[in-house]
Design a protein around this motif. Structure first.
Motif, PDB file in Angstrom:
ATOM      1  N   ILE A 259       5.254  -4.846   0.190  1.00 23.07           N
ATOM      2  CA  ILE A 259       3.881  -5.082   0.662  1.00 23.07           C
ATOM      3  C   ILE A 259       3.784  -5.058   2.192  1.00 23.07           C
ATOM      4  O   ILE A 259       2.891  -5.675   2.754  1.00 23.07           O
ATOM      5  N   PHE A 260       4.682  -4.342   2.886  1.00 23.45           N
ATOM      6  CA  PHE A 260       4.546  -4.251   4.332  1.00 23.45           C
ATOM      7  C   PHE A 260       3.783  -2.972   4.701  1.00 23.45           C
ATOM      8  O   PHE A 260       3.787  -1.985   3.982  1.00 23.45           O
ATOM      9  N   LYS A 261       3.140  -3.013   5.883  1.00 19.40           N
ATOM     10  CA  LYS A 261       2.105  -2.025   6.177  1.00 19.40           C
ATOM     11  C   LYS A 261       2.643  -0.606   6.365  1.00 19.40           C
ATOM     12  O   LYS A 261       1.936   0.362   6.055  1.00 19.40           O
ATOM     13  N   GLU A 262       3.892  -0.431   6.857  1.00 23.51           N
ATOM     14  CA  GLU A 262       4.413   0.920   7.041  1.00 23.51           C
ATOM     15  C   GLU A 262       4.546   1.648   5.704  1.00 23.51           C
ATOM     16  O   GLU A 262       4.240   2.840   5.602  1.00 23.51           O
ATOM     17  N   LEU A 263       4.993   0.936   4.681  1.00 28.75           N
ATOM     18  CA  LEU A 263       5.118   1.558   3.363  1.00 28.75           C
ATOM     19  C   LEU A 263       3.737   1.778   2.743  1.00 28.75           C
ATOM     20  O   LEU A 263       3.501   2.786   2.063  1.00 28.75           O
ATOM     21  N   GLU A 264       2.820   0.866   2.982  1.00 32.20           N
ATOM     22  CA  GLU A 264       1.461   1.022   2.465  1.00 32.20           C
ATOM     23  C   GLU A 264       0.785   2.243   3.081  1.00 32.20           C
ATOM     24  O   GLU A 264       0.018   2.953   2.411  1.00 32.20           O
ATOM     25  N   ALA A 265       1.058   2.514   4.362  1.00 32.35           N
ATOM     26  CA  ALA A 265       0.481   3.695   5.023  1.00 32.35           C
ATOM     27  C   ALA A 265       1.021   4.978   4.398  1.00 32.35           C
ATOM     28  O   ALA A 265       0.273   5.938   4.153  1.00 32.35           O
ATOM     29  N   VAL A 266       2.338   4.987   4.122  1.00 31.77           N
ATOM     30  CA  VAL A 266       2.933   6.151   3.465  1.00 31.77           C
ATOM     31  C   VAL A 266       2.315   6.347   2.085  1.00 31.77           C
ATOM     32  O   VAL A 266       1.942   7.470   1.697  1.00 31.77           O
ATOM     33  N   ASP A 267       2.182   5.282   1.343  1.00 32.30           N
ATOM     34  CA  ASP A 267       1.619   5.343  -0.005  1.00 32.30           C
ATOM     35  C   ASP A 267       0.195   5.900   0.016  1.00 32.30           C
ATOM     36  O   ASP A 267      -0.170   6.751  -0.808  1.00 32.30           O
ATOM     37  N   ALA A 268      -0.608   5.445   0.967  1.00 23.86           N
ATOM     38  CA  ALA A 268      -1.994   5.921   1.066  1.00 23.86           C
ATOM     39  C   ALA A 268      -2.030   7.416   1.368  1.00 23.86           C
ATOM     40  O   ALA A 268      -2.849   8.157   0.797  1.00 23.86           O
ATOM     41  N   ASN A 269      -1.140   7.877   2.243  1.00 25.29           N
ATOM     42  CA  ASN A 269      -1.125   9.308   2.587  1.00 25.29           C
ATOM     43  C   ASN A 269      -0.601  10.170   1.444  1.00 25.29           C
ATOM     44  O   ASN A 269      -1.060  11.299   1.245  1.00 25.29           O
ATOM     45  N   VAL A 270       0.363   9.632   0.680  1.00 25.90           N
ATOM     46  CA  VAL A 270       0.856  10.359  -0.491  1.00 25.90           C
ATOM     47  C   VAL A 270      -0.260  10.513  -1.521  1.00 25.90           C
ATOM     48  O   VAL A 270      -0.455  11.596  -2.105  1.00 25.90           O
ATOM     49  N   LYS A 271      -1.023   9.454  -1.750  1.00 31.23           N
ATOM     50  CA  LYS A 271      -2.122   9.502  -2.718  1.00 31.23           C
ATOM     51  C   LYS A 271      -3.214  10.484  -2.295  1.00 31.23           C
ATOM     52  O   LYS A 271      -3.893  11.074  -3.142  1.00 31.23           O
ATOM     53  N   LYS A 272      -3.369  10.652  -0.999  1.00 31.07           N
ATOM     54  CA  LYS A 272      -4.381  11.595  -0.513  1.00 31.07           C
ATOM     55  C   LYS A 272      -3.890  13.033  -0.614  1.00 31.07           C
ATOM     56  O   LYS A 272      -4.662  13.954  -0.923  1.00 31.07           O
ATOM     57  N   LEU A 273      -2.604  13.245  -0.357  1.00 30.58           N
ATOM     58  CA  LEU A 273      -2.060  14.601  -0.356  1.00 30.58           C
ATOM     59  C   LEU A 273      -1.772  15.135  -1.752  1.00 30.58           C
ATOM     60  O   LEU A 273      -2.002  16.326  -2.031  1.00 30.58           O
ATOM     61  N   SER A 274      -1.284  14.280  -2.631  1.00 29.78           N
ATOM     62  CA  SER A 274      -0.846  14.733  -3.961  1.00 29.78           C
ATOM     63  C   SER A 274      -1.901  15.540  -4.719  1.00 29.78           C
ATOM     64  O   SER A 274      -1.595  16.621  -5.244  1.00 29.78           O
ATOM     65  N   PRO A 275      -3.163  15.079  -4.810  1.00 27.42           N
ATOM     66  CA  PRO A 275      -4.157  15.867  -5.557  1.00 27.42           C
ATOM     67  C   PRO A 275      -4.406  17.241  -4.945  1.00 27.42           C
ATOM     68  O   PRO A 275      -4.706  18.204  -5.666  1.00 27.42           O
ATOM     69  N   LEU A 276      -4.275  17.347  -3.629  1.00 26.63           N
ATOM     70  CA  LEU A 276      -4.537  18.619  -2.953  1.00 26.63           C
ATOM     71  C   LEU A 276      -3.504  19.668  -3.326  1.00 26.63           C
ATOM     72  O   LEU A 276      -3.851  20.837  -3.572  1.00 26.63           O
ATOM     73  N   ILE A 277      -2.243  19.275  -3.383  1.00 25.54           N
ATOM     74  CA  ILE A 277      -1.215  20.265  -3.693  1.00 25.54           C
ATOM     75  C   ILE A 277      -1.014  20.428  -5.189  1.00 25.54           C
ATOM     76  O   ILE A 277      -0.535  21.463  -5.644  1.00 25.54           O
TER      77      ILE A 277
END
Length: 349
Positions: A259-277
């Motif tokens: 639950i630390f913010k660096e991993l949460e930022a990665v998770d948010a960006n993965v969720k945004k990118l995954s549907p696109l590709i």
């Protein structure tokens, strides 16, 4: 492990707040002993203030965790200086303290290893993300499929549980119980040492409990303790504990383990990118994909840097505990032959 800290003492297992009623201004202590004690407690109070999220502006983050572990290592270094200033020989310590010390130091080594194991697991996930980003440098649809697969594997990996981390809760409970263990004999130097050791134990438990919460995503093991204001660091610690624990409990859950913010930022960006590709319609030339890839790249770099710095501090704390055990046993063998044999049997057991 790296960065050995020579001649430094680790977490010591002395009694729970044995001097609740002992004021820093106690007439039982000489002016010299009071100066040694007050310097230690004022320094500890300042460290607690620097860790307060109201001052740092964030919690939980890898940078805050690095700062917390560094602060803990510094406090353990201060304990060595205090012991030297007190000139209290190891032979004056009671055998029951030695037994408890060896038991608790083993638990601290175990929890350090668990932290290192979890950092390594997170680094493995980072490699999956770097593989996905590498594949996205190509414009071929085949590479897009591979990228999508890497992102999926990262999600599964980061949501899984680390078996080596499962016993951290029980280790914390055992360490908390150590706050109510053997008390010091009646001596002015012993009272100063016990007061200082209580502060070390409180900071160690606080930092370790926050790390367990950050890595596990569970707030169940957060440290709770009411500290007397007779300690110069008592108010600063109470403010820090309230601020950090409330901040952690009020964070929205991301559905992931940590639950630390660096991993949460990665998770948010993965969720945004995954549907696109995954749609098969995007290409690297498209602005939305380029922007998402760039954001993920930056967040992965930030995560990588944070994990590397935190790993260094955890390794340093491991070395403090390990070096302290070696120094204590060497001191016993050299100066207290009778006790040394008892401690040798303890270690072998």
């Amino acid at each position: 492990m790296s960065r050995p800290h020579e001649a430094q003492r680790p977490f010591f297992p002395f009694g729970k707040n044995p001097f609740r009623m002992l004021s820093p201004k106690s007439s039982q202590l000489s002016s010299k002993l009071l100066a040694v004690l007050n310097n230690f407690e004022e320094t500890l109070a300042e460290r607690f203030r620097k860790l307060d999220p109201k001052e740092t502006g964030h919690v939980l983050s890898l940078s805050w965790m690095e700062l917390a572990m560094k602060s803990l290592c510094e406090t353990h270094s201060d304990v060595q200086n205090l012991i030297t200033a007190l000139e209290l020989p190891v032979c004056d310590w009671e055998d029951k303290w030695m037994d408890v010390y060896l038991d608790i130091s083993v638990k601290l080594l175990d929890i350090c290893n668990a932290f290192s194991s979890e950092i390594s697991r997170l680094n493995q996930g980072r490699l999956m993300l770097q593989c996905a980003l590498h594949n996205l440098e190509s414009s071929s649809s085949e590479q897009f499929v591979r990228s999508s697969s890497s992102l999926d594997r990262w999600g599964q990996h980061i949501s899984s549980r680390n078996p080596r981390f499962e016993n951290c809760g029980s280790i914390l409970e055992s360490l908390m119980e150590s706050l109510d263990l053997p008390k010091v004999k009646n001596s002015a130097k012993g009272k100063v040492l016990m007061r200082a050791m209580y502060g070390v134990k409180v900071q160690t438990l606080f930092v370790c409990s926050v790390f367990v919460a950050a890595f596990s995503g569970s707030v169940k093991k957060l440290f709770e303790l009411s500290v007397s204001d007779t300690y110069l660091w008592g108010l600063a610690f109470s403010n820090l504990l309230t601020s950090v624990n409330s901040s952690i409990r009020n964070r929205p859950s991301s559905g992931r383990m940590a639950i630390f913010k660096e991993l949460e930022a990665v998770d948010a960006n993965v969720k945004k990118l995954s549907p696109l590709i995954r749609s098969g319609e995007g290409t690297v030339e498209e602005e939305s994909v380029r922007s998402s890839v760039s954001n993920l790249h930056r967040s992965v770099d930030c995560l990588s840097q944070g994990l590397d710095l935190l790993e260094r501090e955890v390794d340093g704390f491991f070395q403090i505990v390990l070096t302290g055990r070696d120094a204590l046993l060497s001191n016993l063998r050299a100066n207290c032959p009778a006790s040394a044999q008892m401690q040798k049997n303890n270690v072998e057991r």
